[in-house]
Scaffold this motif. Structure first.
Motif, PDB file in Angstrom:
ATOM      1  N   TYR A  35      27.561 -34.456  45.682  1.00  0.00           N
ATOM      2  CA  TYR A  35      26.263 -34.609  45.024  1.00  0.00           C
ATOM      3  C   TYR A  35      26.404 -35.515  43.803  1.00  0.00           C
ATOM      4  O   TYR A  35      27.516 -35.889  43.416  1.00  0.00           O
TER       5      TYR A  35
ATOM      6  N   SER B 230      21.332 -34.304  41.229  1.00  0.00           N
ATOM      7  CA  SER B 230      21.174 -33.367  42.347  1.00  0.00           C
ATOM      8  C   SER B 230      20.785 -31.985  41.856  1.00  0.00           C
ATOM      9  O   SER B 230      20.944 -31.646  40.679  1.00  0.00           O
TER      10      SER B 230
ATOM     11  N   LYS C 163      18.437 -33.855  46.738  1.00  0.00           N
ATOM     12  CA  LYS C 163      19.194 -35.022  46.273  1.00  0.00           C
ATOM     13  C   LYS C 163      20.702 -34.819  46.416  1.00  0.00           C
ATOM     14  O   LYS C 163      21.489 -35.205  45.550  1.00  0.00           O
TER      15      LYS C 163
END
Length: 392
Positions: A216, A220, A274
């Motif tokens: 990530y 995120s 994300k």
């Protein structure tokens, strides 16, 4: 040899299932006793091992304050070493077969095979992979191969063993670190890992789970993703759903574990939170989460039945990254590791934090694979420059 555990599953699975739901007339003590009586634990062993994995030559054990060597300002860090031991997931068919060239390593495999009830070296060297990957087979295999790799290191670079100032192990690798540090007898460690692996597998059978490595970025929302995954599971009738970080590997990379349905939710909604990438790990359960709760009492009781000594070399705990103070601290902390996240990134910071301009110790990853060396590069590239893999 103590009784093996071939009948462990058929004896304990019904009781553990009732235990997890609060049913049946038996107590937790009865369930744990059944597990331990069916496993190869029960002889209280001397914590001081005759195996050559101890960091000091026989007859030359230093006083306990020798472990403070790392704090002495006149010691050049480049003349010291740190040993790291890998965990489950690093196993591969073919590991260990070269280590039998070292007599003590060969003896380790023989003794471990007697305790476990099967030919451990043959399993490691010849497989099949699906059998080696089973939790109850994999954990003892990684433990013994890691300690056998220390014997190779001792032959090839004896100063690395004698000048060790700290050690740590990832998950089951922590048992190898404790054996190396002289806190735990080798045979006791094999018996403990036998109970640990079988108890974790039984806990996995009660609540099917898994583990996923998640990559990530700074924007995120991994924590929110875990929360939404738990809510999604609740909506589908799963009681007390689990989905949480199980391992802190390095910046922007963690392992998430929990119910299979929760992991599928995260893997199918990466863009929404994300998250960059997710990869399911080939393990049979949600290790280092609350789903391992049923395994903790069995392992804790097994740990109480073996002798422990104070580590002669500082051993850092997965639970908080700090070093164990003494044997009593090990006995309290080690069982918590089963259902707490592995704070490996924090452990590496504790091991390698140095003032700017200072040199780093040499590091040796002892065991199958090179995963810990790769992680060290992501956490501390300067320390990685002097890291060597002593492969099993």
């Amino acid at each position: 040899m103590l009784r093996g555990c071939r009948r462990l599953c058929e004896l304990c699975r019904p009781r553990l299932a009732r235990w997890s739901h609060g049913e049946g007339g038996g107590s937790r003590a009865d369930d744990v006793k059944k597990l331990l009586d069916s496993a190869a634990v029960g002889v209280e062993l001397d914590a001081r091992s005759e195996w050559a994995t101890l960091p000091y030559p026989e007859g030359a054990l230093p006083p306990r304050d020798q472990s403070l060597l790392s704090a002495r300002p006149k010691v050049d860090p480049r003349e010291t070493s740190i040993l790291l031991f890998p965990g489950q997931g690093t196993q591969f068919v073919g590991m260990g077969k070269e280590l039998v060239n070292f007599p003590v390593a060969r003896d380790m495999f023989e003794v471990a095979s007697e305790i476990l009830g099967y030919d451990l070296l043959k399993l490691c060297a010849e497989g099949p992979q699906r059998e080696l990957d089973r939790t109850e087979r994999c954990q003892p295999a990684v433990l013994v191969c890691s300690l056998a790799a220390v014997e190779r290191l001792k032959e090839e670079r004896p100063a690395a063993v004698h000048n060790c100032v700290a050690t740590a192990g990832y998950s089951v690798g922590e048992l190898a670190a404790l054996v190396f540090a002289g806190a735990l007898h080798f045979e006791a460690a094999v018996r403990l890992v036998k109970v640990r692996a079988e108890a974790m597998q039984l806990a996995s059978d009660l609540a099917p789970g898994g583990m996923t490595t998640v990559m990530y970025g700074p924007d995120s929302q991994l924590g929110h993703a875990c929360l939404r995954a738990r809510e999604w599971c609740k909506e589908r009738g799963i009681e007390k759903p689990e989905c949480a970080v199980a391992s802190y590997l390095y910046p922007h990379c963690k392992v998430v574990a929990g119910h299979v349905e929760a992991l599928k939710f995260i893997e199918g909604n990466l863009a929404q939170f994300k998250l960059r990438r997710a990869k399911r790990l080939p393990v049979s359960g949600a290790f280092h989460t609350g789903l391992m709760g049923p395994a903790v009492p069995a392992f804790a009781q097994a740990l109480r039945r073996v002798a422990l000594g104070d580590p002669l070399v500082p051993v850092h705990s997965n639970v908080d990254g700090r070093r164990y103070r003494d044997a009593a601290h090990v006995r309290r902390q080690l069982p918590r590791q089963l259902c707490r996240p592995v704070r490996w990134e924090q452990t590496l910071h504790a091991l390698y934090e140095r003032a700017e301009g200072q040199h780093f110790p040499r590091s040796f990853e002892c065991g199958p694979g090179r995963s810990l060396k790769a992680i060290l590069k992501m956490v501390n590239a300067k320390a990685w420059d002097s890291c060597v893999s002593v492969e099993a």
